[in-house]
Design a protein around this motif. Structure first.
Motif, PDB file in Angstrom:
ATOM      1  N   PRO A   1     111.308  37.305  36.348  1.00  0.00           N
ATOM      2  CA  PRO A   1     112.474  37.912  36.983  1.00  0.00           C
ATOM      3  C   PRO A   1     113.210  38.821  36.001  1.00  0.00           C
ATOM      4  N   GLY A   2     113.562  40.010  36.455  1.00  0.00           N
ATOM      5  CA  GLY A   2     114.348  40.913  35.619  1.00  0.00           C
ATOM      6  C   GLY A   2     113.509  41.982  34.942  1.00  0.00           C
ATOM      7  N   LEU A   3     112.185  41.821  34.959  1.00  0.00           N
ATOM      8  CA  LEU A   3     111.329  42.815  34.304  1.00  0.00           C
ATOM      9  C   LEU A   3     110.889  43.892  35.306  1.00  0.00           C
ATOM     10  N   THR A   4     110.889  45.140  34.856  1.00  0.00           N
ATOM     11  CA  THR A   4     110.399  46.241  35.697  1.00  0.00           C
ATOM     12  C   THR A   4     109.608  47.244  34.858  1.00  0.00           C
ATOM     13  N   ARG A   5     110.114  47.510  33.662  1.00  0.00           N
ATOM     14  CA  ARG A   5     109.516  48.553  32.841  1.00  0.00           C
ATOM     15  C   ARG A   5     108.197  48.089  32.223  1.00  0.00           C
TER      16      ARG A   5
ATOM     17  N   PHE B   1     115.168  43.635  41.193  1.00  0.00           N
ATOM     18  CA  PHE B   1     114.628  44.084  42.490  1.00  0.00           C
ATOM     19  C   PHE B   1     113.124  43.821  42.609  1.00  0.00           C
ATOM     20  N   LEU B   2     112.390  44.050  41.529  1.00  0.00           N
ATOM     21  CA  LEU B   2     110.931  43.895  41.623  1.00  0.00           C
ATOM     22  C   LEU B   2     110.567  42.442  41.923  1.00  0.00           C
ATOM     23  N   TYR B   3     111.226  41.531  41.221  1.00  0.00           N
ATOM     24  CA  TYR B   3     111.000  40.105  41.448  1.00  0.00           C
ATOM     25  C   TYR B   3     111.215  39.750  42.919  1.00  0.00           C
ATOM     26  N   HIS B   4     112.329  40.228  43.478  1.00  0.00           N
ATOM     27  CA  HIS B   4     112.653  39.872  44.865  1.00  0.00           C
ATOM     28  C   HIS B   4     111.737  40.571  45.864  1.00  0.00           C
ATOM     29  N   GLU B   5     111.412  41.822  45.589  1.00  0.00           N
ATOM     30  CA  GLU B   5     110.516  42.542  46.509  1.00  0.00           C
ATOM     31  C   GLU B   5     109.148  41.874  46.555  1.00  0.00           C
ATOM     32  N   LEU B   6     108.660  41.460  45.403  1.00  0.00           N
ATOM     33  CA  LEU B   6     107.362  40.779  45.373  1.00  0.00           C
ATOM     34  C   LEU B   6     107.460  39.426  46.065  1.00  0.00           C
ATOM     35  N   LYS B   7     108.544  38.742  45.787  1.00  0.00           N
ATOM     36  CA  LYS B   7     108.723  37.412  46.380  1.00  0.00           C
ATOM     37  C   LYS B   7     108.744  37.499  47.904  1.00  0.00           C
ATOM     38  N   ASP B   8     109.411  38.530  48.420  1.00  0.00           N
ATOM     39  CA  ASP B   8     109.455  38.721  49.877  1.00  0.00           C
ATOM     40  C   ASP B   8     108.054  38.937  50.440  1.00  0.00           C
ATOM     41  N   ARG B   9     107.137  39.353  49.593  1.00  0.00           N
ATOM     42  CA  ARG B   9     105.760  39.595  50.029  1.00  0.00           C
ATOM     43  C   ARG B   9     104.814  38.458  49.623  1.00  0.00           C
ATOM     44  N   GLY B  10     105.407  37.321  49.243  1.00  0.00           N
ATOM     45  CA  GLY B  10     104.581  36.144  48.932  1.00  0.00           C
ATOM     46  C   GLY B  10     103.920  36.186  47.567  1.00  0.00           C
ATOM     47  N   ILE B  11     104.522  36.940  46.653  1.00  0.00           N
ATOM     48  CA  ILE B  11     103.924  37.101  45.325  1.00  0.00           C
ATOM     49  C   ILE B  11     104.932  36.686  44.251  1.00  0.00           C
TER      50      ILE B  11
END
Lengths: 388, 388
Positions: free
Chosen positions: A350-354, A335-345
């Motif tokens: 991919p797959g890391l959050t912790r 989710f973090l990868y995609h949320e950032l990507k949606d914001r141009g970042i």
């Protein structure tokens, strides 16, 4: 070739790169080409173009001015006796280990060493004794650990023929007191190789001041060059061995197999060099920006690991909050990868959050503010979803 | 840095390449980029751009489609079990020698071997026993010589752990009967490495048909790639050793130090590949053109050395006439270089007149006619000057 293969080839004709506007990948921040380097790539792209006027030694090519770059500019820049171009920092480490150590020897390395230190040693038939880091949260390396590690290996009957310090390491961006490490290694009779893949080209590094015997740097990581390319510098006594000439091919250096970067990558390093020199002079601004960014993320509960206050743009962060959110997120740990990507970042794996690393190097403060806002939004949103 | 240095840096910002319209340099003919490769260079120039979506292994990157290229396309193209990307043919030879031979071993190589064979062997601690060529004018290698050389070394108590055949060699462009060499080497229990730096990407090469155990090729020499870059293919039993994984870094191949060409050069090889495949299919046209060119120069008294009729675009010529002219020429032995340059032709090494090599690869016949006329004029002119 069968038509089943040829029909697949069309996609190779036009491969487009897809990256976001803001790229936080530590691997890539220092390797973005200057306009001058991009022009050099096109001008010198053809295979072996660098060799138009070669008389047998890559580092002695005068047109383009490779000789001046390698034998005059780079030794001044690294503040070391002798320098050559390599395929990268790892290839530089291997060349040094292969020529200065014997198979079966031990080397001592910091516990934060890059995996390529391990591979270079393994390829050269060497074993590694580690100086462990201090663990969470700072993961620092105590220079005194080098003495212990060298003596322990020697006590077990092994010959320790090199010490390696990763400066900074590629996980936490910690800058160990290299001067002190060198002093200790020299007291123990062991030469020190400094892996400056993340420092040379970003921050001032003087091999002489740090008293490092060998230094390696990375063009594609930190010198605005099209890789793979790196630099390898050494004190004269070690340079004489590493850069020894062939017994039968008199103007060829064995350890470099004659020539290394016989292509456009070298020209990009040269073309970017004026910019690299200038940016190294502005290093403190980058440190200040990294510290500010770190404090902003910490206010969101994302904790910076590694040295604090931090001394480098490469930083490691930990966030139990993002990890918790990922558990109930629709895209799970992605989710973090995609949320950032949606914001141009992009640039966080991919797959890391912790826990994840990133770099703020040469990113304008406005863009970093966008990154901070993005994390803020993502956490807020995640908290709302959880509350529902 | 002192201002004495910084004032010198301006020239690095804009380095222009100066070459003639017609370039005969054998080193450079096969490395000229396709438009697709030139576009790839610009698109993927930034350091480590290839690694945008890497999960730990360069050859498994799916975006851009490196995995398909390395694990599907290239093994079919070379007709071999397993392939990896290297920094070049020499680095491929070294990787194979370093992993398959032990220091102190002997290798057997053709007497026409490229200097990098010697360096790779020396770096790996190996000695070389040569199969001498037949001398002037054809300089051929007799496959039976491999048996003799292997047995001689073995009789002296040495372990012969590899044979190398340069296919073709870089001086005369001779293509030895590789199938027969492989047969002999295998009868003697020695694996054969084929150095295809001047063949792979120019002409059809099937490792399986030739029964070569290991093959190396050069991207910048013969695959329209921006170097340094090469390919290394091997039969499975050797690939398992050369491409072995690290003991501690499980997804990294030791001999490649993890990744090799982690930059735009790889993308140029991929982008050029459809063109390379197509041109390999037109190889006979290149051979015919080379033979025609050779016969034209011979009519001027410039004698082609090496195999005749010739089977490759790389040719070696001898001319007592040009040598005689140089003795009274104003520019001495550099006269030929300058006379050709004045006519828009480059690629013959400055200072050579009595013997020199060149390549006709992918040069349009009209341009080669200009080259023939140039030699004709230069000889005529020289004869007039002498007569005066």
């Amino acid at each position: 070739m069968p038509s089943s293969i040829t029909s697949k080839l069309d996609k190779f004709r036009c491969m487009k790169r897809s990256i976001s506007e803001i790229n936080l990948d530590p691997l890539q921040r220092g390797g973005i080409l200057t306009p001058e380097a991009r022009a050099a790539l096109v001008e010198w792209g053809d295979g072996y173009s660098v060799c138009d006027f070669c008389e047998g030694m890559l580092d002695r090519v005068r047109n383009p001015p490779v000789e001046e770059f390698v034998h005059e500019i780079l030794p001044r820049f690294l503040d070391v006796d002798d320098v050559r171009i390599t395929h990268g920092a790892r290839e530089g480490m291997y060349a040094a280990m292969h020529s200065l150590c014997d198979a079966g020897d031990y080397i001592v390395a910091d516990g934060n060493a890059h995996y390529t230190t391990v591979l270079a040693a393994e390829r050269a038939g060497l074993e590694i004794s580690y100086v462990e880091n201090s663990g969470e949260p700072e993961y620092t390396i105590n220079p005194e650990g080098y003495r212990e590690a060298i003596r322990d290996a020697a006590d077990q009957g092994y010959r320790v023929s090199m010490a390696v310090l990763t400066y900074p390491d590629g996980n936490y961006g910690n800058l160990v007191d290299a001067r002190r490490v060198a002093e200790i290694c020299h007291e123990e009779g062991v030469p020190l190789l400094l892996n400056g893949a993340y420092s040379i080209g970003r921050m001032p590094v003087s091999a002489r001041e740090l008293d490092a015997d060998i230094v390696v740097g990375s063009g594609h990581k930190s010198m605005a060059s099209s890789g793979p390319i790196g630099v390898l510098g050494a004190k004269q006594e070690y340079a004489d061995i590493i850069f020894r000439r062939s017994k039968s091919k008199k103007n060829k250096e064995v350890e470099l197999l004659g020539c290394t970067v016989r292509g456009a990558g070298l020209l990009t390093m040269m073309a970017s060099f004026p910019h690299v020199l200038e940016r190294v002079g502005r290093w403190q601004e980058e440190v200040d920006k990294a510290r500010w960014f770190s404090s902003e993320l910490e206010e969101l509960g994302i904790e910076q690991q590694g040295e604090k206050p931090h001394n480098h743009d490469l930083m490691f962060f930990k966030s139990e909050r993002l990890y918790e959110i990922s558990k109930s997120a629709r895209k799970g740990r992605y989710f973090l990868y995609h949320e950032l990507k949606d914001r141009g970042i992009c640039g966080i794996k991919p797959g890391l959050t912790r826990q994840f690393k990133l770099s703020t190097y040469l990113i304008p403060r406005e863009d970093l503010e966008r990154v901070v806002s993005a994390f803020h939004e993502i956490i807020e949103m995640g908290s709302r979803v959880e509350a529902e």
